[in-house]
Scaffold this active site. Sequence first.
Site, PDB file in Angstrom:
ATOM      1  N   HIS A 262       0.993  -1.183  -0.045  1.00  0.00           N
ATOM      2  CA  HIS A 262      -0.001  -0.073   0.058  1.00  0.00           C
ATOM      3  C   HIS A 262       0.905   1.436   0.080  1.00  0.00           C
ATOM      4  O   HIS A 262       1.802   1.178   0.189  1.00  0.00           O
ATOM      5  CB  HIS A 262      -0.936   0.151   1.204  1.00  0.00           C
ATOM      6  CG  HIS A 262      -0.198  -0.661   2.378  1.00  0.00           C
ATOM      7  ND1 HIS A 262       0.762  -0.204   3.160  1.00  0.00           N
ATOM      8  CD2 HIS A 262      -0.536  -1.855   2.972  1.00  0.00           C
ATOM      9  CE1 HIS A 262       0.899  -0.833   4.177  1.00  0.00           C
ATOM     10  NE2 HIS A 262       0.185  -2.108   4.175  1.00  0.00           N
TER      11      HIS A 262
ATOM     12  N   HIS B 248       4.761   1.713   7.370  1.00  0.00           N
ATOM     13  CA  HIS B 248       4.677   1.157   8.707  1.00  0.00           C
ATOM     14  C   HIS B 248       5.986   1.173   9.303  1.00  0.00           C
ATOM     15  O   HIS B 248       7.097   1.148   8.995  1.00  0.00           O
ATOM     16  CB  HIS B 248       4.193  -0.285   8.748  1.00  0.00           C
ATOM     17  CG  HIS B 248       2.834  -0.649   8.113  1.00  0.00           C
ATOM     18  ND1 HIS B 248       1.921  -1.217   8.783  1.00  0.00           N
ATOM     19  CD2 HIS B 248       2.505  -0.839   6.773  1.00  0.00           C
ATOM     20  CE1 HIS B 248       1.058  -1.459   7.971  1.00  0.00           C
ATOM     21  NE2 HIS B 248       1.346  -1.262   6.971  1.00  0.00           N
TER      22      HIS B 248
ATOM     23  N   CYS C 101       2.749  -2.363  15.689  1.00  0.00           N
ATOM     24  CA  CYS C 101       2.806  -1.336  14.461  1.00  0.00           C
ATOM     25  C   CYS C 101       2.101   0.000  14.340  1.00  0.00           C
ATOM     26  O   CYS C 101       1.337   0.129  14.957  1.00  0.00           O
ATOM     27  CB  CYS C 101       1.782  -2.433  13.389  1.00  0.00           C
ATOM     28  SG  CYS C 101       1.657  -1.565  11.872  1.00  0.00           S
TER      29      CYS C 101
END
Length: 156
Positions: free
Chosen positions: A69, A73, A121
């Site tokens: 995407h 992260h 995360c």
Amino acid sequence: MSDSNDDRPFRPFQSQYRWPGVDLLAYKEEGSAPFRSVTRQVLFSGNGLTGELRYFEVGPGGHSTLERHQHAHGVMILKGRGHAMVGRAVSAVAPYDLVTIPGWSWHQFRAPADEALGFLCMVNAERDKPQLPTEADLAMLRADDAVAAFLDGLAG
């Protein structure tokens, strides 16, 4: 209801990687993307934050979705050992290791058959939807022997 945007200044750690007022959620909707044995907890969201901090746990023999995407992260391994793939790099991961996932990088986390893999995360609160690999993407990734072994659950 999850209190991930709870404004209490302190929420003590509980056993089994749980926190008060934080719901244990399904990783994703069943059938939306391939994954195995993953849970999600949203620890921080809202209350003026532009990001979210989440805790994921991949059960023994499980794996997150292979996806990419636009958003990046930041990951810190907290529990267990396993393997992670970012782009075409595959690495063993262990507690307190940091994993940077740049935008548009294929990525996945895998736990070994005998233990769970848990990680924090950090991600933007507003973000794009993940993309799953096409057959052509998978063929390109599998051209690398280390990536192919990882995707087949044979890394390490």
